[in-house]
Write an enzyme that holds these catalytic residues in place. Structure first.
Site, PDB file in Angstrom:
ATOM      1  N   ARG A 180      19.322  22.077   4.037  1.00  0.00           N
ATOM      2  CA  ARG A 180      18.862  20.686   4.106  1.00  0.00           C
ATOM      3  C   ARG A 180      18.715  20.122   2.696  1.00  0.00           C
ATOM      4  NH1 ARG A 180      13.839  19.684   7.887  1.00  0.00           N
ATOM      5  NH2 ARG A 180      14.529  17.538   7.589  1.00  0.00           N
ATOM      6  N   CYS A 238       8.500  18.297   1.656  1.00  0.00           N
ATOM      7  CA  CYS A 238       9.365  18.937   2.662  1.00  0.00           C
ATOM      8  C   CYS A 238       9.993  17.819   3.484  1.00  0.00           C
ATOM      9  CB  CYS A 238       8.555  19.910   3.519  1.00  0.00           C
ATOM     10  SG  CYS A 238       7.163  19.124   4.386  1.00  0.00           S
TER      11      CYS A 238
END
Length: 283
Positions: A180, A238
């Site tokens: 990611r 995150c």
């Protein structure tokens, strides 16, 4: 003050004269709903069995505001957060132990919020519920009302501009999975990639196969290899400020203070004007 506690230490403290308040924050990041499957139900898991005396806390409703412009798990309204903590029995003069189903992310979110809002003694059960060897309860306790009043600290919290600046002047860690960070996949947010200058530091690498944190010395070595030195300011983000709280907890175990960008990638990537970096290079 230690940030984590073992199951055996918890069992001992529960028999003491000032037993801790226990918070069960079972939660999972789930994309099941998009596929038509039922989402994870933390409250149902709690009802099926929890550490005796633990009170269930709903991460989505009590540890975050509704999703919106500031991300999928923005800061909760602090008046509502304080009321939820008092209902759970949280008081300033009583220790708090938080646990979840073992991943540690949700428990760390509760730990971070309580610490940031001024609670002096909060720890996370290392390894979560799977580490507990005692009996489980299906009863629902009704604790006495606590007296905790949130008083957020001046430090420890980043907004988008602060995260961008820290990526240039200190060390900004990206706690998501490497793919990611690199922008190879993005199952949830508008676009993949990372904040320019951020360093990939998947929080999953802070724990062993049993889900418990690596020893403090090993964590210090890991963060040093990622560029964290004694004089560097450190920040973490995150996807939505949950797994990053777990990385902040790992940093605390290592003795390293860190600020949290709560909006994280879900806020950053929703704004087309903000730059996005892709690939393994931080820039």
């Amino acid at each position: 003050m230690r940030a984590i506690i073992t199951a055996s230490e918890l069992a001992h403290e529960l028999t003491g004269g000032n037993p801790p308040v226990l918070l069960d924050v079972r939660w999972q990041l789930s994309t099941a709903k998009a596929a038509g499957a039922p989402a994870f139900d933390g409250r149902a898991e709690y009802a099926a069995g929890h550490i005796p005396g633990a009170v269930f806390v709903d991460l989505d409703r009590e540890l975050a505001a509704a999703p919106g412009a500031h991300g999928r798990h923005p800061l909760p309204d602090l008046t509502e957060f304080g009321a939820a903590m008092r209902r759970a029995g949280v008081s300033a003069g009583r220790p708090v132990i938080v646990y979840d189903g073992g991943q540690g992310w949700a428990a760390a979110r509760a730990w971070w919020l309580l610490r940031w809002t001024g609670h002096p003694d909060v720890r996370v059960l290392d390894g979560g519920l799977p580490s507990w060897e005692g009996e489980l309860s299906t009863g629902t306790p009704v604790p006495a009302e606590g007296d905790f009043e949130p008083a957020p600290g001046a430090a420890g919290l980043l907004d988008a501009d602060g995260a961008a600046a820290l990526a240039r002047t200190g060390v900004l860690l990206d706690a998501r999975a490497g793919e990611r960070y690199r922008g190879e996949v993005e199952p949830i947010d508008r676009v993949g990639g990372h904040i320019p200058g951020a360093v990939s530091a998947p929080t999953t690498e802070n724990v062993g196969p049993d889900g418990r944190f690596l020893p403090a010395a090993e964590l210090r070595d890991r963060f040093k290899a990622l560029g964290v030195s004694g004089d560097a300011e450190v920040g973490v983000y995150c996807g939505s400020g949950v797994s990053a709280a777990h990385e902040a907890l790992a940093l605390a175990v290592a003795g390293i203070p860190a600020a949290l960008y709560v909006g994280s990638w879900s806020e950053w990537s929703a704004d087309p004007s903000r730059p996005v970096a892709v690939g393994a290079d931080p820039q």
